[in-house]
Design an enzyme around this catalytic site. Structure first.
Site, short mmCIF file in Angstrom:
data_model
loop_
_atom_site.label_atom_id
_atom_site.label_comp_id
_atom_site.label_asym_id
_atom_site.label_seq_id
_atom_site.Cartn_x
_atom_site.Cartn_y
_atom_site.Cartn_z
N SER A 145 0.85 -1.20 0.00
CA SER A 145 0.00 0.00 0.00
C SER A 145 0.88 1.25 0.00
CB SER A 145 -0.86 -0.04 1.26
OG SER A 145 -1.30 1.23 1.64
N TYR A 152 -2.26 -0.51 10.07
CA TYR A 152 -2.28 -0.90 8.65
C TYR A 152 -0.97 -0.49 7.97
CZ TYR A 152 -4.09 -1.25 3.84
OH TYR A 152 -4.28 -1.57 2.52
#
Ligand code: NAD
Length: 268
Positions: free
Chosen positions: A149, A162
């Site tokens: 990501s 995350y």
């Protein structure tokens, strides 16, 4: 264009938005696709769509956090299709309880929520590699693609667990690329795709308000994405096909942003 005729591909999280699109693209290019998801109905929907278009796919229910479940899945895939040559580690995500907010400051985020996000993204990438890369060692060729990501490249506000977990996925991608090339064969390549911002269920609560308008965070992201829009699942496909192609034999340990320019833009 990738020639995947007869190659067996396994896509974890294949019932989801981004990995459903990847499963379909692999099948369109001739791969026999095992669509794996913890939600069997979601995997079935994608597999059924592939079959209805004339492709080969089977839906497999498995949990990327359980070695036992992955081993059972491996048996099924071997029975139906054979040894796995392409592994896409797509299962991943975030949850609000692991995200800092005015109501839930960083200091109050429960350890269980942090652990949940770390497990799903990081362990959930490592375990499928432990279970399925031995197939590639047997074949003496293969491709692993992990999904990381933007949050791994530079931390994003709020998504503390995350970001750290996806940074671990990027680190593991490079580690495994080197490990397999040095100890087994350079013909097994390991790369990662780092998608920019795609509007999906896991991030909708951060990007869109209840009335469907962009949140201030959504507006900031769009202003910081030179392409001026969110990504569409189809935007990932050219990179996927490039990385799985045999002609990409010299590409391993790479982390490729597909982000509309987000990671290139300083904001000025
Ligand atoms: P999604 O929620 O649509 O798909 C994820 C899928 O993984 C779901 O179908 C879910 O059922 C499955 N899954 C969850 N836990 C699992 C488990 N334990 N075992 C097996 N399957 C499990 O999400 P998406 O947006 O399509 O994301 C796919 C990947 O891309 C994720 O790794 C995500 O972190 C990453 N990503 C997404 C974005 C984005 O903007 N949407 C950006 C960067 C990275």
């Amino acid at each position: 264009m990738a020639h995947l005729k007869g190659k067996v591909a396994l896509v974890t999280g294949g019932g989801g938005v981004l990995c459903g699109a990847m499963s379909k693209a692999l099948a369109e290019h001739g791969a026999r696709v095992a669509v794996m998801d913890v939600k069997l109905e979601a995997a079935e929907r994608v597999a059924e769509e592939i079959r209805s278009q004339g492709g080969e796919a089977t839906a497999i229910a498995a949990d990327v956090l359980s070695r036992e479940s992955l081993e059972a899945a491996r048996e099924k895939i071997h029975e139906v299709f054979g040894l796995v040559e392409i592994l896409i580690n797509g299962a991943g995500g975030n949850r609000p309880e692991a995200t800092a907010s005015p109501d839930r400051p960083f200091f109050a985020i429960p350890p269980e929520a942090i652990q949940w996000v770390f497990n799903l993204n990081c362990l959930g990438t490592i375990l499928p590699c432990q279970v399925f890369v031995p197939d590639m060692i047997q074949l003496q060729r293969g491709v692993v693609i992990n999904i990381t990501s933007m949050a791994a490249i530079r931390p994003l506000t709020r998504v503390v667990a995350y970001g750290a977990a996806k940074a671990a996925v990027a680190n593991f991608t490079q580690w495994l690329a080197v490990h397999l090339a040095q100890n087994y064969t350079p013909k097994i390549r390991v790369n990662a795709i780092a998608p920019g911002f795609f509007l999906t269920e896991q991030n909708r609560y951060l990007l869109v308000d209840e009335a469907g308008n962009p949140t201030p965070r959504g507006q900031t992201i769009l202003a910081h994405t030179p392409a001026g829009r969110y990504g569409e699942p189809a935007d990932l496909i050219s990179t996927l096909l490039w990385l799985v192609d045999d002609q990409s034999a010299f590409i391993t340990g790479a982390i490729i942003p597909v982000d509309g320019g987000f990671s290139a833009f300083s904001g000025v």
